[in-house]
Design an enzyme around this catalytic site. Structure first.
Site, short mmCIF file in Angstrom:
data_model
loop_
_atom_site.label_atom_id
_atom_site.label_comp_id
_atom_site.label_asym_id
_atom_site.label_seq_id
_atom_site.Cartn_x
_atom_site.Cartn_y
_atom_site.Cartn_z
N ARG A 119 25.04 -23.91 56.97
CA ARG A 119 24.81 -25.21 56.14
C ARG A 119 25.77 -26.45 56.74
NH1 ARG A 119 25.11 -23.91 50.20
NH2 ARG A 119 25.78 -22.02 50.92
N GLU A 120 26.26 -26.43 57.89
CA GLU A 120 26.98 -27.50 58.37
C GLU A 120 26.67 -28.91 58.01
OE1 GLU A 120 25.83 -25.02 59.98
OE2 GLU A 120 27.18 -24.23 61.59
N LYS A 164 24.66 -30.07 55.54
CA LYS A 164 24.89 -30.24 54.28
C LYS A 164 26.36 -30.71 54.01
CE LYS A 164 24.47 -28.12 49.77
NZ LYS A 164 23.67 -28.97 48.90
N LYS A 192 6.26 -36.05 48.69
CA LYS A 192 6.03 -34.66 49.60
C LYS A 192 5.16 -35.20 50.95
CE LYS A 192 6.60 -31.47 46.52
NZ LYS A 192 7.29 -30.24 46.76
N GLY A 229 12.54 -27.86 28.20
CA GLY A 229 12.93 -26.39 28.54
C GLY A 229 14.42 -26.45 28.84
N SER A 230 14.69 -27.01 29.89
CA SER A 230 16.38 -26.80 30.23
C SER A 230 16.98 -27.88 29.65
CB SER A 230 16.54 -26.58 31.67
OG SER A 230 16.10 -28.11 32.18
N TRP A 265 5.82 -22.27 45.72
CA TRP A 265 7.36 -22.60 46.27
C TRP A 265 7.92 -21.22 46.74
CZ3 TRP A 265 9.03 -25.83 41.48
CH2 TRP A 265 8.66 -27.04 41.46
N HIS A 305 15.21 -38.63 35.31
CA HIS A 305 16.10 -38.84 36.33
C HIS A 305 17.04 -39.71 36.28
CE1 HIS A 305 12.06 -36.87 37.33
NE2 HIS A 305 12.75 -36.23 38.11
N CYS A 336 10.64 -34.23 31.70
CA CYS A 336 10.96 -33.22 32.52
C CYS A 336 12.11 -32.39 31.98
CB CYS A 336 11.13 -33.42 34.05
SG CYS A 336 10.91 -31.84 34.94
N1 GLN Z 1 11.04 -25.78 32.26
C1 GLN Z 1 11.64 -26.37 33.17
C2 GLN Z 1 12.71 -27.21 32.83
O1 GLN Z 1 12.80 -27.84 31.87
C3 GLN Z 1 10.51 -27.39 34.07
C4 GLN Z 1 10.95 -27.99 35.29
C5 GLN Z 1 9.97 -28.55 36.05
O2 GLN Z 1 9.21 -28.94 35.63
N2 GLN Z 1 10.37 -28.83 37.62
O3 GLN Z 1 13.72 -27.44 33.62
ZN ZN Z 2 9.12 -31.26 35.22
#
Ligand code: GLN
Ligand code: ZN
Length: 756
Positions: A15-16, A18, A104, A434-435, A563, A696, A728
């Site tokens: 990974r040089e 990076k 993408k 979620g996270s 993925w 983000h 998200c």
């Molecule tokens: N449940 C995931 C989170 O909250 C969803 C992530 C995602 O949509 N890429 O991190």
């Molecule tokens: Zn998401």
């Protein structure tokens, strides 16, 4: 016969790449050291290529992204970046505050920067192909520059367009107007020609133009543009070969007729190209560069079978035949060599980028009858033909699936009543995706656990402590539906891969996703099943701490598949169903443990969409069914899904067929596009959480900003369907941002409830 490879991963075995890039960003190394490091990396790549290949590509090592480099080559620096001042501007365009949009690259997991064409005043600004050609020449390598071709460049760019006839209103958009596209082609052609000419003068014999856009659906005016572009380029008098990949070319006859010397075609993503070559023939005066070795999947090839294809081709092709990978090799990790903890028998079947170079050489040697190569090819075939990774029970389960396994027991109108009674949620229920923040502390503990520095018990206790904290926090701000925070997960796909049989994870199999960002795709190598409960412990623990419903949190089958790498001898549909059944087992366990709401994330649902429209129906048929299979929960269990993008317009019908109860999607950054999708869709009756703020960005959203999103949504959707959530997961954010943001969000929802 020549061996031609391209797109070898720039990351480096250790990974040089990076490290250099991030070291430079952090100011730990100087610009000079950075550039020297990149040159060393470039030379070592050239060495690797030269061990196996007959041509050595150059202009492949971009400091960030090859589309950005191409935009700079033709002078497209949007005004907001001012005058181009070297690396400073370069990285501002790539990752500064007003960076170019990232999206993408075709149907892959690589992300490119979308060039913005603000004016048609193209000019050669940074002639990187020439600079690199010279650099390699000075170091004793004659190379073939690889450049993104002008047609692909224009098709993937956005251009400024007048969007209002009265107001002086312009926006950058994909170029969908034929006139504009043709006009830009006319202006772009001489600039590309100038680059090619400079290369020719420096002694380059040929250039390779990467034109994967030829596999997209093509309109007549696209071909008109192509004709303008290539007429001009063919006048330069340097040999040009076009490289197409990820699918078959859209119009074989027109493609092979282009005024260029060589044509590369992908012969593995489907059979159309090969069939066309064999049935329709190939021009006598052209070189066929056969994309025989799969650059997207990490499996060893059956060399004898590939040799057979070359023999078939050579019966109809009179000109030179070269062998090549089907597409650039950067979708693969560098080498399998250091992987020593793979499931038994897997390593012998794997081939990453370096091993693929060797396979190309083997094809050539075997084709030319070299006995050593033939022996090896035979031995290899024996290994590959042994059955591997089969699980009869899984196969039986798949074989016995019935229509009703893909359908919930009650229709939505009935389910929603049961769920309402059970959950008793207010209007505009609030939740998160979620996270919660993956703090340095969380990451440190995970590493310590992985390295054996702390015991499993210590690690589990630590995770429990985090869950307690996040549940307490959600009580405090007053959310309605809780989550457990996902502290035990690094990556939402890899986490499930660890917990399933038939899916392997690697130690060093890193692949660049964009910039310096890397991920390790799991490898689905056999029939998939669950080793045991995967999420039960954390979710039920979280639920035991509160009376509010806690969402079970799973990654969906389509996302896990899209993925990961996967086997190609098993239909994709079947692999998706296998994963779905493993997830269904988890859903059932969660229900038994009293979990009332389950979210199955499908952020990669859209990106699996095939490049050509004609293939869409087949994809969505299995993708939708895989989701339905894993979400066949009790009617009173509320099923959520989450997708983090907003280009729904053309796929909303399929999304609806997934038959979830609630969907959360991104909308805060998109300009009302999402709303218009719902406006057009008649009879939308599912609950929907439109992301009210952009996770983000570190900025804390105000109540007013978030309310605007809700008000916009209320114009097209009944208020009873609306949820309130961020767009998200919060894992990349800091607690300092998350706390006030969610507090504002919940207050906004309360105020809105009062108002309406
Ligand atoms: N449940 C995931 C989170 O909250 C969803 C992530 C995602 O949509 N890429 O991190
Ligand atoms: Zn998401």
């Amino acid at each position: 016969m020549k061996v031609i490879a391209f797109g070898y991963p720039k990351l480096g075995e250790k990974r040089e790449f990076k490290r250099l890039l991030e070291g430079f960003w952090k100011g730990e190394i100087s610009e000079e050291e950075f550039l020297r490091g990149m040159q060393d990396l470039n030379l070592s790549r050239a060495k690797t290529y030269s061990e196996f290949c007959d041509l050595i590509p150059s202009n492949e090592l971009s400091y960030y992204d090859f589309m950005l480099d191409t935009a700079l080559m033709v002078g497209m620096v949007p005004q907001r970046f001012g005058k181009y001042e070297g690396l400073k501007t370069y990285f501002e365009m790539a990752r500064g505050k007003n960076a170019l949009e990232m999206t993408k690259w075709f149907n892959t997991n690589y992300h490119y920067l979308v060039p913005e064409i603000e004016s048609s005043e193209f000019k050669v600004l940074i002639n990187k192909p020439l600079e690199e050609f010279k650099f390699f020449k000075e170091n004793g390598f004659t190379t073939v520059p690889h450049i993104v071709g002008p047609f692909t460049f224009l098709r993937l760019s956005k251009a400024l367009r007048k969007v209002s006839s009265e107001l002086p209103l312009y926006e950058v958009e994909r170029i969908e107007s034929p006139d504009q596209f043709l006009n830009l082609s006319q202006k772009l052609a001489p600039v590309y020609a100038e680059v090619l000419r400079s290369l020719k003068e420096e002694g380059a014999k040929r250039v390779h133009l990467e034109e994967p856009a030829f596999v997209l659906d093509m309109e007549d005016w696209h071909w008109e543009a192509v004709s303008i572009l290539y007429k001009e380029l063919s006048k330069v008098g340097i040999d040009i070969a076009l490289f197409t990949y990820y699918d078959s070319v859209s119009d074989y006859e027109k493609f092979v007729d282009l005024p260029v010397k060589g044509l590369h075609m992908d012969l593995v993503s489907n059979t159309d190209n090969l069939r066309n070559i064999l049935e329709k023939g190939f021009p006598k005066d052209k070189e066929l560069i056969a994309g025989l070795i799969n650059g997207r999947q990490p499996w060893k090839a059956d060399i004898l079978e590939k040799v057979k294809v070359v023999e078939d081709i050579s019966r109809v092709v009179d000109g030179d035949i070269s062998v090549a990978p089907s597409c650039p090799l950067y979708h693969l990790p560098v080498t399998v060599e250091p992987e020593d903890e793979l499931p038994e028998g897997l390593k012998e079947r794997l081939s990453f980028a370096k091993e693929k170079l060797r396979e190309l050489r083997l094809i050539k040697d075997a084709f030319e009858g070299k006995s050593e190569a033939l022996e090896e090819a035979k031995r290899r075939r024996e290994i590959l033909r042994e059955t591997f990774g089969e699980n009869q029970e899984v196969r039986r389960r798949i074989a016995s699936l019935k229509e009703e396994d893909f359908r919930r027991d009650l229709p939505y109108e009935e389910r929603v009543k049961l769920q309402k009674d059970r959950l008793n949620l207010p209007l505009f229920p609030t939740t998160t995706i979620g996270s919660f923040p993956q703090t340095p502390e969380v990451r440190k503990m995970r590493t310590a656990y992985r390295n054996g520095k702390i015991s499993e018990e210590e690690y589990k206790n630590f995770i429990k402590e985090k869950i307690r904290e996040v549940i307490a926090f959600q009580e405090e701000v007053g959310l309605d539906v809780f989550v457990h925070g996902e502290f035990e997960r690094t990556d939402m796909v890899e986490f499930f891969a660890f917990k399933m049989d038939g899916i392997a994870t690697t130690k060093h199999g890193w692949v660049l996703s964009y910039g310096s960002r890397v991920y390790r795709p799991p490898i689905i190598y056999g029939d998939v099943s669950r080793k045991g409960p995967m999420t039960l412990e954390e979710i039920t623990y979280a639920q035991s701490l509160t009376d509010k419903p806690v969402k079970g949190m799973l990654t969906g089958p389509v996302t896990i598949l899209n993925w990961s790498y996967y086997r190609e001898d098993i239909p994709k549909r079947e692999i998706a169903y296998q994963i779905a059944l493993a997830l269904l087992d988890e859903v059932r366990d969660l229900e038994k443990a009293g979990i009332k709401v389950i979210q199955i994330d499908e952020p990669a649902f859209r990106e699996g969409t095939p490049l050509k429209r004609k293939d869409w129906a087949e994809y969505f048929d299995w993708a939708v069914k895989a989701f339905r299979l894993c979400s066949k929960a009790d009617p009173k269990t509320q099923i959520h899904t989450h997708m983090c993008y907003s280009e729904f317009n053309d796929i909303i019908e399929y999304i609806y067929q997934m038959d979830f109860d609630v969907i959360s999607i991104e909308a805060s950054r998109s300009k009302g596009e999402i709303i218009s999708a719902f406006e057009r869709f008649k009879g939308w009756d599912r609950q929907i959480g439109i992301g009210v703020y952009d996770i983000h960005s570190p900025a804390v959203p105000t109540k007013e900003e978030m309310k605007i999103v809700m008000e916009r949504a209320m114009k097209v959707l009944p208020k009873e369907l609306l949820w309130v959530n961020p767009d998200c997961g919060l894992k990349t954010r800091r607690w300092e941002e998350v706390r006030p943001a969610l507090k504002n969000m919940v207050e906004m929802a309360r105020e809105l409830r009062e108002e309406v």
